[in-house]
Every structure is written in C-alpha cells, then in structure tokens.
Design a protein around this motif. Structure first.
Motif, PDB file in Angstrom:
ATOM      1  N   SER A  92       0.910  -1.083  -0.039  1.00 19.60           N
ATOM      2  CA  SER A  92      -0.009   0.131   0.054  1.00 19.60           C
ATOM      3  C   SER A  92       0.738   1.333   0.115  1.00 19.60           C
ATOM      4  CB  SER A  92      -0.888  -0.026   1.143  1.00 19.60           C
ATOM      5  OG  SER A  92      -1.934  -1.110   1.116  1.00 19.60           O
ATOM      6  N   GLN A 139      -7.295   0.425  -1.010  1.00 21.74           N
ATOM      7  CA  GLN A 139      -7.523  -0.779  -0.118  1.00 21.74           C
ATOM      8  C   GLN A 139      -8.904  -0.396   0.875  1.00 21.74           C
ATOM      9  OE1 GLN A 139      -4.095  -2.135   2.071  1.00 21.74           O
ATOM     10  NE2 GLN A 139      -5.422  -3.942   2.824  1.00 21.74           N
ATOM     11  N   ASP A 180      -5.422  -1.730  -5.153  1.00 24.07           N
ATOM     12  CA  ASP A 180      -4.919  -2.312  -3.768  1.00 24.07           C
ATOM     13  C   ASP A 180      -5.743  -3.201  -3.402  1.00 24.07           C
ATOM     14  OD1 ASP A 180      -3.362  -2.722  -1.769  1.00 24.07           O
ATOM     15  OD2 ASP A 180      -3.097  -0.602  -0.877  1.00 24.07           O
ATOM     16  N   GLU A 181      -5.849  -4.445  -3.324  1.00 27.16           N
ATOM     17  CA  GLU A 181      -6.687  -5.495  -2.667  1.00 27.16           C
ATOM     18  C   GLU A 181      -8.263  -5.179  -3.185  1.00 27.16           C
ATOM     19  OE1 GLU A 181      -5.888  -6.938   1.305  1.00 27.16           O
ATOM     20  OE2 GLU A 181      -3.835  -6.372   1.044  1.00 27.16           O
TER      21      GLU A 181
HETATM   22 MG   LIG Z   1      -1.875  -3.024   1.908  1.00 27.06          MG
END
Ligand SMILES: [Mg+2]
Ligand SMILES: Nc1ncnc2c1ncn2[C@@H]1O[C@H](COP(=O)(O)OP(=O)(O)OP(=O)(O)O)[C@@H](O)[C@H]1O
Lengths: 248, 351
Positions: free
Chosen positions: A43, A87, A172-173
């Motif tokens: 991140s 995220q 991000d995810e």
């Molecule tokens: Mg992360």
C-alpha cells in the motif's frame, strides 16, 4: 510505461524506512501483479505513486511515460491518468456520488485542456455502467461510500475507474471483501479496460483474482523491494509455498 | 425621550458571564456611527399584514442592557401584526438596520403562518443594535431566515425574544458571516403545550471576524420539541462563539430537545468558544447536547485529489457538505439555494 527506479520511501517523518531500493517497470498494455506479506509496503507503494502526504521519498525516481510523477501534486497525477483503487475507500459525507464523480471527471478534463463532459452525456454513461456493474441506481445518489458495505465500496472504486478511464491503474486489494459474483463483475470490468495503451498494477493476496485477470508478470514485494518475479504461473507457486523464501 | 451619549460603561464586557466571549464594550468606541441614533428600518409586508409605529414601550427590568439601549435610542417601535389564520406566499422582509438602534415587534395571530426574511448588511464602521419581539399565538408558524453580511468593521447586536403559545412553531435558519463583533441572540419562551422549534444556523468567518450565536430556550409546558444545529467554519484569525441553553422547567414533561454545535477550524490561529448547556427540572424528557470541533479530514481530501479534484476545490466541497445540512430543514427551496450560493461564494473566495 511506468518506470520505478531505486525507490526509497520512509514514513514517520522519515524515521521508518519501508521501501529501500525498489525498481520496477510496467510497460504500456501490460498487467503486473504484486503479492507479498502483510506490512511489506504494497500500500505504501500505491500511496507514493499517487502522492499521499506522509510518505517521504528519500531516493529514486518514478516516471510515467517519461514524466516525473514525484514532482506532481496528487490531482496532477490523476489528470495525467494515474488511478488508485484504494484498499480502504474513504467515505465523503454530504457529497452525492454523482456530484463527486462529475466534479472529478471535469476537473481532470480541465487540467488536460479538454472540454467538460455535459450532464446528459455523463448521466447516460454512468447509468449504463451502473447497470453493467450490477449496482443499485440509488447508490449513485447517496453520499459517496457513506454507509456502503465493504463490497459495495470496492465496486464503487471500479465504477469510478471505468468512468474516469485512467491510463495507469493501481488496484490495492480490490478483491478483498468481494463475494464470487462481485469478483467476476469487477474482473470483467478490469479486463474490458485492458488495452495496448494502459498499464495496470494489481496488488493482491489471492491467486483467485489472477484466474480472472491473468497478469503478464507477477512480483513479490518483500524486504523493501521486488524480491522475485515470474509469469502468471508464479502466483500459484506463491500461494502454495508462501513468502518464507523471500522473508527477511 | 432622553438622548444621552452612549456610555461604554453600560455595554456588556467580558466580566459579564453571558458576554464573556463577546466583549461589546471593547469593540465599540464612543464616536462609532449609530451609537445614539435610531436605525433606518424598511419593512415590506404581504397584503393583509399591517405595520404601525408607536412610541417606545417601557422595558422590563430584566431586559439585557442592549435591549434597554435599543428602547432608549430607537425612538419608536415598529409593530407588525399578522392576523389570525393568515397565510401568504410572500414573506415579510426587514431591511435597513445599517446603523443605530431599532425596536420591532411582530405578532402572529392564531393559526397564522408567515415567512420572515431579515437581511443584516450594515454600514462600514457602524454600530447596530436591534431588538425583535415576537409573539406566536396558538398554532402560529413563523419561518424565519436571517442573512448577515456585515462589513468586517461593523458591530452588530441582534436580540430576539420569542414568546410561543400552544402548538406554535418557530423555524429559524441563519447564515452569518460575522463582523468586527456580531452577536445574534435568540431567546424563546415556550408558554403553551406542544411548542416546536428548529433553530439552525451556519457561521463562516475569515480575517479577524467575530460571530456569536447565543440562544436560550425556556420551556414551561409539556410536549415541546426543539431541534437546534449550529455549524461553523473559522479561517484566519476569526473567532466563533456558540452559547446554547435549554431550560426545561418542572411542568415541561415529554420535552424532546436536541442541541448540536459542530465546527471546523480551517486555521490554527482561529478560535472557537462553545458552551452548550442543559438545565432540566422535569423528569420525563429527552434532552441532549453535542459539541464537536475538528478539522477537514485529510484522508478524505487525499482521496478526492486522487480522483483529480484540486485541493482548494476539495476543501470547499467538504466544507460545503458539512455546513449545508443546517439548511436541509428549510422548506423554501429557492431561499435554500440562495443561501447555499452565498455560502459557496464565500468558500470559493476563502478556502
Ligand atoms: Mg496494504
Ligand atoms: N503513515 C504511516 N505511518 C507509520 N507507519 C506506516 C504508515 N503507513 C504505513 N506504515 C507502516 O509501513 C509498513 C508497510 O505498510 P503497508 O500498508 O504499505 O503494507 P502492505 O504491504 O500494504 O500490507 P497489507 O498486506 O497488510 O495491506 C507497515 O509496517 C505499516 O505499519
């Protein structure tokens, strides 16, 4: 092409080094995946690329199509086409989703010297897209992300991404918290955006997403940099064997 | 009528508890324009509403010193009378009030319903002190909007007393930009059952402006319903003051009264002073107050910038969204939009 060279990043007022010499190239048209243990700095990398305060670049360079990204404000990077699917997407109380997105789109266009998108065209595009992503139309009227479930927020990130049509995407995810159906919808959306002049960096912990979005390259981020790289098959190996081989 | 020069000694100063954060005496110099004169007043009313002028009424011993000054120097009282059962599309408008003292009384008859729009836009360097005395008969509804856009060297005190009889309602929305010192004070007495009030306001302050929103709601009868939300933003070296009090007397059972003050500081050098208070003697009531002071959410700002919205615009959007909710209860959409326009213009110039 995104070019990261020898990137050093520290947090906590420069006290805590996170990335210590990360180098990576994502050519136009390619999709690269980044995997790696919790706390490795994935991140952090996404925030440095997008210019968040608190992440000090102590050395190294980052360019997108030859332009120095690190020298630009976050909104300038956005106008240059950098998009981050967060995220943890933020809630923006009191600002209706459509107002937010139209403001963002037209601010980017203005920064690029393009004409504003008029309301009817914008609405038409948004409605069609919401349908495609199987989003409830009333979600677009609510303040952005306020009271949305985790999965709804992720879907909203993809919705914004597809409305803004960026040319370099960091996810991000985005797959965390999505049910199987949502995962498929999101993956279909991302695959539609794959094009010869768009690069993507996909941060994920799960091979599952990469079954839908097949990456050109897979990298392990560990010990402050890219510890290993491979092709799509490499992700399967990582999922089976874990990151022990790359840990500090 | 006596015309003595305004004595700075009679003006409240910070040693008076109710004025500890708004020292009028210090803000006013002896030769300020309007200190001992009556204020120009213009009142526009819809057909059916009457306006007359009478000699100044004697003031009650417990009136505030500024109300006493208003009656001393205003000369006459403007009386606005709205008959029983009245209703109109058109508002009562009060203009003028650019310097000096004024006394206005507004009386709504049984079941009357009217909008009152007051625009406070004073002269540079002036002192303005107005007292509005409102009577709401049974079932009357007053929809009051105050827009205060004084210059930054103007001192303004606006005191309103509202006497509300059974099932009457006050809806009040204020948009204020402060001044050298401005104090907008609302004092309401609930004298009948089922009194309702919405008392919302927003203050937006820059430079060295000062704005004080003070209110005192005194409930003496059952089933009162009060909603108060005041929001503020302070930039530069400005100063926002909120003092709110609900006084719920023993007979005022089933009172449902909620007060909020929320403020965002846009600079470290601005100041907020806040004193929400409840004084409750009835045992079966729901009364709350809340008070928050914060800054714009940095994470939200980054998120907006990541989407391409420039920092200044992102700050303005978040601030507008924060403030605008106090006008959600304003039913007149055209009026609401015009208030939001003023708010946006300020944000564009300041944030
Ligand atoms: Mg992360
Ligand atoms: N603003 C910050 N202040 C202090 N420490 C930070 C900050 N941001 C990140 N860190 C620290 O930097 C390290 C890397 O965090 P980061 O969020 O980049 O990891 P990640 O690889 O994304 O992990 P995950 O897989 O859990 O999402 C962690 O030790 C984290 O605690």
């Amino acid at each position: 092409m995104l070019k990261i060279n020898n990137l050093h990043v520290a947090v906590d007022d420069g006290q805590k080094p996170i990335l210590t010499g990360l180098s990576l190239e994502v050519p136009k048209g390619e999709v690269h995946a980044i995997m790696g243990p919790n706390g490795a700095g994935k991140s952090t990398l996404s925030y440095v690329l997008t210019g968040r305060d608190g992440y000090d670049v102590t050395d190294g360079t980052v360019t997108l199509d030859g332009k120095d990204l690190l020298d630009m404000e976050p909104e300038e990077r956005a106008a240059a086409g950098v998009f981050l699917s967060f995220q943890y997407p933020l809630e923006i109380p009191g600002v209706p989703t459509m107002t937010f997105l139209k403001t963002a789109l037209n601010a980017q266009r203005k920064a690029r010297g393009e004409e504003e998108m008029k309301a009817p065209e914008f609405l038409k595009k948004a409605r069609a897209l919401a349908k495609e992503l199987k989003m409830k139309p009333e979600m677009l009227k609510r303040p952005l992300n306020v009271g949305f479930s985790g999965g709804e927020k992720k879907r909203m990130e993809i919705f914004q991404m597809m409305m803004l049509e960026p040319n370099f995407i960091v996810m991000d995810e985005t797959d965390s918290g999505l049910d199987v159906d949502a995962l498929r919808i999101v993956a279909d959306g991302v695959n539609k955006l794959r094009s010869p002049d768009r690069g993507m960096l996909i941060i994920t912990h799960y091979q599952r997403l990469l079954d839908y979005i097949v990456p050109d390259r897979v990298h392990v981020l560990a010990k402050g940099g890219i510890a290993a790289s491979g092709d799509a098959e490499f992700a399967k190996k990582l999922e089976n064997e874990g990151y022990d081989a790359y840990a500090a | 009528m006596t015309h003595m020069p305004l004595s700075l000694k009679t003006l409240p100063n910070r040693r008076d508890e109710a004025w500890k954060w708004s020292d009028v005496s210090r803000a006013v110099s002896n030769d300020v324009q309007g200190a001992d004169t009556s204020a120009p007043v213009q009142i526009f009313v819809p057909e059916g509403v009457t306006v007359t002028r009478t000699d100044a009424a004697a003031t009650a011993a417990n009136d505030t010193s500024l109300v006493k000054l208003a009656s001393q120097y205003a000369g006459q009282v403007w009386n606005i009378v709205v008959p029983d059962g009245f209703s109109s599309e058109n508002p009562i408008q009060i203009e003028g009030l650019t310097n000096g003292h004024a006394q206005i009384s507004l009386s709504l008859g049984k079941g009357a319903s009217v909008q009152l729009v007051e625009h406070y836009d004073g002269q540079a360097g002036a002192f303005v002190n107005s007292h509005l005395n409102v009577k709401l008969a049974e079932d009357a509804l007053l929809d009051r909007v105050i827009v205060q856009t004084d210059p930054d060297d103007c001192v303004r005190i606006s005191t309103t007393h509202v006497t509300a009889w059974a099932k009457s309602e006050l809806r009040q929305h204020t948009l204020a930009f402060g001044g050298k010192l401005s104090r907008l004070e609302t004092r309401m007495a609930g004298m009948g059952e089922g009194v309702k009030a919405t008392i919302n306001g927003a203050y937006l302050l820059d430079g060295a402006r000062h704005c004080d929103m003070t209110s005192y709601i005194d409930l003496a009868c059952p089933d009162g319903h009060i909603r108060q939300s005041v929001k503020g933003v302070t930039a530069d070296k400005s100063r926002g003051v909120f003092q709110g009090k609900f006084h719920v007397r023993r007979p005022a059972q089933h009172t449902d009264a909620r007060m909020r003050h929320d403020c965002i500081m846009l600079s470290d050098t601005s100041e907020i002073r806040s004193k929400p208070e409840l004084e409750i003697y009835a045992d079966d009531v729901v009364c709350e107050h809340g008070n928050t002071i914060g800054a714009l959410d940095e994470s939200a700002l980054f998120y907006m910038r990541q989407r391409g919205i420039p920092l200044a615009q992102a700050r303005a959007m978040l601030t507008e969204a924060f403030l605008a909710s106090v006008f959600d209860t304003l039913e007149d959409e055209v009026m609401r939009e015009s208030l939001l326009e003023k708010l946006r213009a300020w944000l564009e110039a300041t944030v």
